[in-house]
Design a protein around this motif. Structure first.
Motif, PDB file in Angstrom:
ATOM      1  N   THR A 139     -10.768   2.010  -4.749  1.00  0.00           N
ATOM      2  CA  THR A 139      -9.794   2.574  -5.673  1.00  0.00           C
ATOM      3  C   THR A 139      -9.268   1.529  -6.648  1.00  0.00           C
ATOM      4  O   THR A 139      -9.218   1.754  -7.864  1.00  0.00           O
ATOM      5  CB  THR A 139      -8.621   3.190  -4.888  1.00  0.00           C
ATOM      6  OG1 THR A 139      -9.113   4.241  -4.059  1.00  0.00           O
ATOM      7  CG2 THR A 139      -7.558   3.736  -5.826  1.00  0.00           C
ATOM      8  N   VAL A 140      -8.883   0.387  -6.122  1.00  0.00           N
ATOM      9  CA  VAL A 140      -8.302  -0.652  -6.981  1.00  0.00           C
ATOM     10  C   VAL A 140      -9.355  -1.229  -7.913  1.00  0.00           C
ATOM     11  O   VAL A 140      -9.094  -1.447  -9.107  1.00  0.00           O
ATOM     12  CB  VAL A 140      -7.647  -1.752  -6.118  1.00  0.00           C
ATOM     13  CG1 VAL A 140      -7.194  -2.917  -6.987  1.00  0.00           C
ATOM     14  CG2 VAL A 140      -6.457  -1.170  -5.353  1.00  0.00           C
TER      15      VAL A 140
ATOM     16  N   LEU B 107       0.840  -1.195   0.000  1.00  0.00           N
ATOM     17  CA  LEU B 107       0.000   0.000   0.000  1.00  0.00           C
ATOM     18  C   LEU B 107       0.876   1.247   0.000  1.00  0.00           C
ATOM     19  O   LEU B 107       1.504   1.566   1.012  1.00  0.00           O
ATOM     20  CB  LEU B 107      -0.925   0.018   1.221  1.00  0.00           C
ATOM     21  CG  LEU B 107      -1.808   1.272   1.357  1.00  0.00           C
ATOM     22  CD1 LEU B 107      -2.706   1.437   0.131  1.00  0.00           C
ATOM     23  CD2 LEU B 107      -2.633   1.216   2.632  1.00  0.00           C
ATOM     24  N   PRO B 108       0.935   1.959  -1.128  1.00  0.00           N
ATOM     25  CA  PRO B 108       1.683   3.232  -1.126  1.00  0.00           C
ATOM     26  C   PRO B 108       1.105   4.194  -0.101  1.00  0.00           C
ATOM     27  O   PRO B 108      -0.117   4.310   0.041  1.00  0.00           O
ATOM     28  CB  PRO B 108       1.475   3.759  -2.557  1.00  0.00           C
ATOM     29  CG  PRO B 108       1.095   2.560  -3.371  1.00  0.00           C
ATOM     30  CD  PRO B 108       0.326   1.672  -2.435  1.00  0.00           C
TER      31      PRO B 108
ATOM     32  N   LEU C  37      -3.878   7.096  -2.481  1.00  0.00           N
ATOM     33  CA  LEU C  37      -4.777   6.402  -3.396  1.00  0.00           C
ATOM     34  C   LEU C  37      -4.425   6.660  -4.854  1.00  0.00           C
ATOM     35  O   LEU C  37      -4.671   5.806  -5.716  1.00  0.00           O
ATOM     36  CB  LEU C  37      -6.221   6.788  -3.099  1.00  0.00           C
ATOM     37  CG  LEU C  37      -6.714   6.439  -1.681  1.00  0.00           C
ATOM     38  CD1 LEU C  37      -8.170   6.843  -1.508  1.00  0.00           C
ATOM     39  CD2 LEU C  37      -6.519   4.957  -1.373  1.00  0.00           C
ATOM     40  N   GLY C  38      -3.845   7.807  -5.152  1.00  0.00           N
ATOM     41  CA  GLY C  38      -3.401   8.060  -6.515  1.00  0.00           C
ATOM     42  C   GLY C  38      -2.280   7.126  -6.919  1.00  0.00           C
ATOM     43  O   GLY C  38      -2.294   6.533  -8.010  1.00  0.00           O
TER      44      GLY C  38
ATOM     45  N   TYR D 209      -0.209   1.900  -9.377  1.00  0.00           N
ATOM     46  CA  TYR D 209       0.403   0.601  -9.045  1.00  0.00           C
ATOM     47  C   TYR D 209      -0.504  -0.553  -9.457  1.00  0.00           C
ATOM     48  O   TYR D 209      -0.047  -1.544 -10.032  1.00  0.00           O
ATOM     49  CB  TYR D 209       0.685   0.609  -7.543  1.00  0.00           C
ATOM     50  CG  TYR D 209       1.185  -0.669  -6.919  1.00  0.00           C
ATOM     51  CD1 TYR D 209       2.006  -1.561  -7.588  1.00  0.00           C
ATOM     52  CD2 TYR D 209       0.837  -0.959  -5.589  1.00  0.00           C
ATOM     53  CE1 TYR D 209       2.464  -2.722  -6.965  1.00  0.00           C
ATOM     54  CE2 TYR D 209       1.291  -2.094  -4.953  1.00  0.00           C
ATOM     55  CZ  TYR D 209       2.104  -2.980  -5.649  1.00  0.00           C
ATOM     56  OH  TYR D 209       2.549  -4.122  -5.033  1.00  0.00           O
ATOM     57  N   ALA D 210      -1.798  -0.418  -9.198  1.00  0.00           N
ATOM     58  CA  ALA D 210      -2.739  -1.469  -9.575  1.00  0.00           C
ATOM     59  C   ALA D 210      -2.754  -1.675 -11.082  1.00  0.00           C
ATOM     60  O   ALA D 210      -2.778  -2.823 -11.568  1.00  0.00           O
ATOM     61  CB  ALA D 210      -4.143  -1.129  -9.074  1.00  0.00           C
TER      62      ALA D 210
END
Length: 320
Positions: free
Chosen positions: A80-81, A29-30, A39-40, A45-46
């Motif tokens: 988000t993902v 988790l960044p 979340l950005g 990343y996702a």
């Protein structure tokens, strides 16, 4: 990928192991410099992972510091993902709770946020020996009422988990929503005994390797799929080796494991293993996927020696 089914299964329904027959990457988790979920960066990343051939990603698990997040943060991570990867890649969420009522409440929130399945972590009541199979069965059955597929988690106590012995596994397979078991005991004998107990009781429940430190060997021992923190950094390499083993190219897989996969695994998940989250984030920074490598306190960042060892291992793995 073969899409994870979200509809509730009727009692006695057959499962389709094929939907788990690939690599599921457990995501880090960044976080921002002040230790808040970024979340950005998570969205970028996702997408980066989704483009590397994984069939699913898992969030809010150990790699993603799930135990260190508030329920609202876990929901935001799933939303988000899922919004980023859509229906093309499954989104599994870790379910971390302390007791049944709380677990059901959190499971409903994760379902509503878009989770396709739940990776169910053991709770404090599971500790101690002997562990009554009925206790575990009732916990999973209650969560199953939420209507999502469930993945049980056999996790070594050295990482805060509980080993579900064969009698527990057998009872657990009566839960219709159970679709897979992630085996992360990091012990070959336990891995095999869990595999055998599961396949004897429910051959239609998928058996997933979670053994980051001996992935190749665990694939050869008979995993239907994999759910790995290692793949959160080296997804394409993990997909390649899993595919080689699945298709019988053992010599090629063994060479790739010896030369590229295993040296990196030994650094990522070496002692202290709690630092694996920070190591994966540092690796993602080296690849340009994320900019910040903060972990949530009390977890610690890496020292210079660890950063150097990680860079060397990533170079050897062909990632840099």
């Amino acid at each position: 990928m073969v899409e994870l089914v979200t509809a509730r299964l009727p009692v006695g329904a057959r499962r389709d192991i094929g939907r788990y027959g690939g690599v599921n990457a457990s995501m880090a988790l960044p976080m921002t410099a002040d230790h808040r979920p970024d979340l950005g960066a998570l969205r970028r990343y996702a997408r980066w992972l989704a483009d590397q051939g994984v069939i699913a990603v898992t969030v809010n698990a150990d790699t993603g510091e799930g135990a260190h997040l508030t329920p609202a943060e876990r929901v935001a991570v799933v939303e988000t993902v899922k919004d980023e990867v859509g229906q093309g890649v499954g989104v599994v969420s870790g379910l971390i709770a302390a007791y049944t009522e709380q677990a059901v409440e959190i499971a409903k929130a994760l379902r509503d946020a878009g989770a396709d399945a739940l990776l169910v972590f053991s709770i404090p009541a599971f500790t101690g020996s002997p562990l009554p199979p009925e206790l575990v069965h009732r916990y999973f059955a209650a969560i199953g009422e939420v209507g999502l597929p469930l993945i049980a988690f056999n996790l070594t106590p050295s990482l805060g988990g509980v080993i579900l012995r064969p009698d527990v596994i057998r009872r657990l397979t009566d839960v219709a929503e159970l679709q897979a078991v992630k085996e992360a005991s990091f012990d070959a004998a336990t891995y095999v005994s869990t595999r055998d107990a599961l396949r004897a009781a429910a051959p239609d429940v998928a058996f997933l390797s979670g053994c980051d430190t001996f992935m190749y060997e665990s694939f050869v021992l008979g995993a239907d799929g994999a759910l790995l923190g290692y793949a959160g950094l080296a997804a394409a390499l993990t997909v390649r080796i899993f595919g080689d083993v699945r298709d019988g190219r053992y010599a090629q897989a063994q060479r790739l494991n010896r030369e590229r996969m295993q040296p990196l695994a030994e650094v990522l998940f070496g002692a202290p293993v709690r630092n694996s989250r920070a190591r994966i984030k540092e690796g993602l920074r080296l690849l340009g996927v994320i900019d910040e490598v903060a972990v949530r306190p009390p977890l610690l960042g890496l020292d210079d020696a660890e950063r150097t060892a990680l860079r060397t291992a990533m170079e050897r793995a062909g990632l840099l």
